[in-house]
Motif scaffolding. Sequence first.
Motif, PDB file in Angstrom:
ATOM      1  N   VAL A  74      -2.767  24.949 -46.064  1.00 41.22           N
ATOM      2  CA  VAL A  74      -3.544  24.625 -47.269  1.00 41.22           C
ATOM      3  C   VAL A  74      -5.030  24.630 -46.934  1.00 41.22           C
ATOM      4  CG1 VAL A  74      -4.050  22.860 -49.017  1.00 41.22           C
ATOM      5  CG2 VAL A  74      -1.678  23.258 -48.312  1.00 41.22           C
ATOM      6  N   ALA A  75      -5.389  24.042 -45.799  1.00 41.24           N
ATOM      7  CA  ALA A  75      -6.788  24.004 -45.353  1.00 41.24           C
ATOM      8  C   ALA A  75      -7.346  25.412 -45.201  1.00 41.24           C
ATOM      9  CB  ALA A  75      -6.897  23.253 -44.030  1.00 41.24           C
ATOM     10  N   ALA A 103       1.317  27.381 -49.990  1.00 41.29           N
ATOM     11  CA  ALA A 103       1.479  26.138 -49.226  1.00 41.29           C
ATOM     12  C   ALA A 103       1.012  24.944 -50.058  1.00 41.29           C
ATOM     13  CB  ALA A 103       0.688  26.211 -47.922  1.00 41.29           C
ATOM     14  N   PHE A 104      -0.059  25.147 -50.831  1.00 40.32           N
ATOM     15  CA  PHE A 104      -0.562  24.077 -51.698  1.00 40.32           C
ATOM     16  C   PHE A 104       0.478  23.722 -52.774  1.00 40.32           C
ATOM     17  CE2 PHE A 104      -2.935  22.682 -55.496  1.00 40.32           C
ATOM     18  CZ  PHE A 104      -3.486  21.518 -54.990  1.00 40.32           C
ATOM     19  N   GLN A 117      -3.075  15.154 -61.350  1.00 47.02           N
ATOM     20  CA  GLN A 117      -3.689  16.484 -61.431  1.00 47.02           C
ATOM     21  C   GLN A 117      -5.093  16.480 -60.833  1.00 47.02           C
ATOM     22  OE1 GLN A 117      -3.451  17.608 -65.564  1.00 47.02           O
ATOM     23  NE2 GLN A 117      -1.253  17.978 -65.472  1.00 47.02           N
ATOM     24  N   ASP A 118      -5.870  15.436 -61.169  1.00 50.78           N
ATOM     25  CA  ASP A 118      -7.246  15.336 -60.642  1.00 50.78           C
ATOM     26  C   ASP A 118      -7.260  15.213 -59.119  1.00 50.78           C
ATOM     27  OD1 ASP A 118      -8.221  15.465 -63.204  1.00 50.78           O
ATOM     28  OD2 ASP A 118      -8.693  13.334 -63.369  1.00 50.78           O
ATOM     29  N   VAL A 119      -6.332  14.388 -58.589  1.00 49.86           N
ATOM     30  CA  VAL A 119      -6.279  14.156 -57.140  1.00 49.86           C
ATOM     31  C   VAL A 119      -5.929  15.445 -56.406  1.00 49.86           C
ATOM     32  CG1 VAL A 119      -4.946  13.031 -55.307  1.00 49.86           C
ATOM     33  CG2 VAL A 119      -5.848  11.673 -57.197  1.00 49.86           C
ATOM     34  N   PHE A 120      -4.934  16.175 -56.911  1.00 50.31           N
ATOM     35  CA  PHE A 120      -4.564  17.418 -56.235  1.00 50.31           C
ATOM     36  C   PHE A 120      -5.640  18.493 -56.386  1.00 50.31           C
ATOM     37  CE2 PHE A 120      -0.329  15.629 -55.718  1.00 50.31           C
ATOM     38  CZ  PHE A 120       0.013  16.135 -54.471  1.00 50.31           C
ATOM     39  N   LEU A 121      -6.355  18.459 -57.495  1.00 49.67           N
ATOM     40  CA  LEU A 121      -7.474  19.387 -57.655  1.00 49.67           C
ATOM     41  C   LEU A 121      -8.560  19.056 -56.631  1.00 49.67           C
ATOM     42  CD1 LEU A 121      -8.914  21.664 -59.197  1.00 49.67           C
ATOM     43  CD2 LEU A 121      -9.790  19.920 -60.761  1.00 49.67           C
ATOM     44  N   MET A 161     -10.021  21.383 -53.678  1.00 52.93           N
ATOM     45  CA  MET A 161     -11.446  21.705 -53.610  1.00 52.93           C
ATOM     46  C   MET A 161     -12.052  21.327 -52.255  1.00 52.93           C
ATOM     47  SD  MET A 161     -11.965  23.190 -56.454  1.00 52.93           S
ATOM     48  CE  MET A 161     -13.735  23.323 -56.587  1.00 52.93           C
ATOM     49  N   SER A 162     -11.481  20.299 -51.606  1.00 50.53           N
ATOM     50  CA  SER A 162     -12.000  19.892 -50.278  1.00 50.53           C
ATOM     51  C   SER A 162     -10.916  20.090 -49.211  1.00 50.53           C
ATOM     52  CB  SER A 162     -12.467  18.436 -50.319  1.00 50.53           C
ATOM     53  OG  SER A 162     -11.410  17.585 -50.714  1.00 50.53           O
ATOM     54  N   ARG A 163     -10.137  21.155 -49.367  1.00 54.05           N
ATOM     55  CA  ARG A 163      -8.957  21.395 -48.512  1.00 54.05           C
ATOM     56  C   ARG A 163      -9.278  21.504 -47.019  1.00 54.05           C
ATOM     57  NH1 ARG A 163     -10.088  25.487 -51.853  1.00 54.05           N
ATOM     58  NH2 ARG A 163     -10.612  27.537 -51.023  1.00 54.05           N
ATOM     59  N   GLU A 164     -10.496  21.923 -46.679  1.00 59.72           N
ATOM     60  CA  GLU A 164     -10.856  22.076 -45.259  1.00 59.72           C
ATOM     61  C   GLU A 164     -10.733  20.751 -44.501  1.00 59.72           C
ATOM     62  OE1 GLU A 164     -12.861  22.946 -47.785  1.00 59.72           O
ATOM     63  OE2 GLU A 164     -12.868  25.139 -47.731  1.00 59.72           O
ATOM     64  N   THR A 165     -10.898  19.633 -45.223  1.00 58.01           N
ATOM     65  CA  THR A 165     -10.853  18.315 -44.567  1.00 58.01           C
ATOM     66  C   THR A 165      -9.419  17.906 -44.195  1.00 58.01           C
ATOM     67  OG1 THR A 165     -10.679  17.151 -46.684  1.00 58.01           O
ATOM     68  CG2 THR A 165     -12.897  17.527 -45.829  1.00 58.01           C
ATOM     69  N   LEU A 166      -8.424  18.624 -44.689  1.00 55.15           N
ATOM     70  CA  LEU A 166      -7.028  18.274 -44.412  1.00 55.15           C
ATOM     71  C   LEU A 166      -6.672  18.403 -42.928  1.00 55.15           C
ATOM     72  CD1 LEU A 166      -5.179  19.899 -47.459  1.00 55.15           C
ATOM     73  CD2 LEU A 166      -5.612  17.464 -47.070  1.00 55.15           C
ATOM     74  N   VAL A 167      -7.436  19.179 -42.197  1.00 52.66           N
ATOM     75  CA  VAL A 167      -7.135  19.356 -40.768  1.00 52.66           C
ATOM     76  C   VAL A 167      -7.280  18.049 -39.987  1.00 52.66           C
ATOM     77  CG1 VAL A 167      -7.732  21.821 -40.715  1.00 52.66           C
ATOM     78  CG2 VAL A 167      -9.505  20.114 -40.256  1.00 52.66           C
ATOM     79  N   THR A 168      -8.055  17.107 -40.531  1.00 46.68           N
ATOM     80  CA  THR A 168      -8.271  15.831 -39.833  1.00 46.68           C
ATOM     81  C   THR A 168      -7.321  14.724 -40.304  1.00 46.68           C
ATOM     82  OG1 THR A 168      -9.931  15.128 -41.443  1.00 46.68           O
ATOM     83  CG2 THR A 168     -10.717  16.373 -39.529  1.00 46.68           C
ATOM     84  N   VAL A 169      -6.524  14.991 -41.348  1.00 49.99           N
ATOM     85  CA  VAL A 169      -5.631  13.963 -41.905  1.00 49.99           C
ATOM     86  C   VAL A 169      -4.437  13.738 -40.981  1.00 49.99           C
ATOM     87  CG1 VAL A 169      -4.103  13.391 -43.834  1.00 49.99           C
ATOM     88  CG2 VAL A 169      -6.336  14.419 -44.282  1.00 49.99           C
TER      89      VAL A 169
END
Length: 198
Positions: free
Chosen positions: A16-17, A23-24, A54-58, A62-70
Motif C-alpha cells: 500500500v505504501a 493491496a489497499f 471512509q475519511d480515515v481510509f482516505l 493519501m499519507s500511505r508512505e508513512t505506513l512503512v513505520t507502522v
Amino acid sequence: MSNLILPCEKELLLKVAGGDEHAFSELFNAHHQLLGTHIYRITDSAELAEEVVQDVFLKIWMSRETLVTVQNFRAYLFVVSKNHALNCLRKLAKERVHQKTIEENAAALTPHENPRLEEYYSLLDEAIDHLPPQQQKVYLLSRHSRLKYDEIANQTGLSRETVKKYLQGATHSITSFVQSNIDISAIIILATIFFSKR
C-alpha cells in the motif's frame, strides 16, 4: 508477537505504501467492518461511523508512505479513527448550537420588523426554486422534513452517496445564489441580527 503487526499484513502495508491499489482494497476489506463497529460505539450513529471510516481510509491512502513505520496497524487505525470521530462529534455539536441560535434569532423577528429579512428569505426561496428537480427534492427532505441520508435514499430511490452529493451541491448553489444577489447592506444587517447575541 500479539501486539505487533503480522508478517503478511506488514507485507500488505508495504505494498500500500508503494501505491498498490489492490493491496489497499484488501486492507480496507480486512478492517472496515470492525472499524465501523468501533466508531459506531463512539458516535452512536451508523451514518457518521460510515463517514469516519471512509475519511480515515482516505487519509491513510493519501499519507500511505508513512505506513512503512507502522508496527501495530490495528492500534494505529483505532487511534486515528477515534480522534477523527471525536473531532466530527465536536464539529457537529458546534454546528447544531450555531444553527439553533440562528433559527431562534430568526424566529424572534418577522419580515415586518426587518424588511432585509424578507429579502433574505425571498432569495432563499428563489435559490431553492433554481435547483434541479431531484436536487431540490433531496434538499427539502433534508432541511424541511429533517430526514437522514438513508431515509431520503429510501424515499427517492437514490443511493446514499448520491443523496450526500446532491445535498452538498444544493447547499453550495443556494449559498452562491444568495451571496451574489443579496445587497451588501442586507448581509451586514443579517449578520448583526444573527450574531449580536453570541
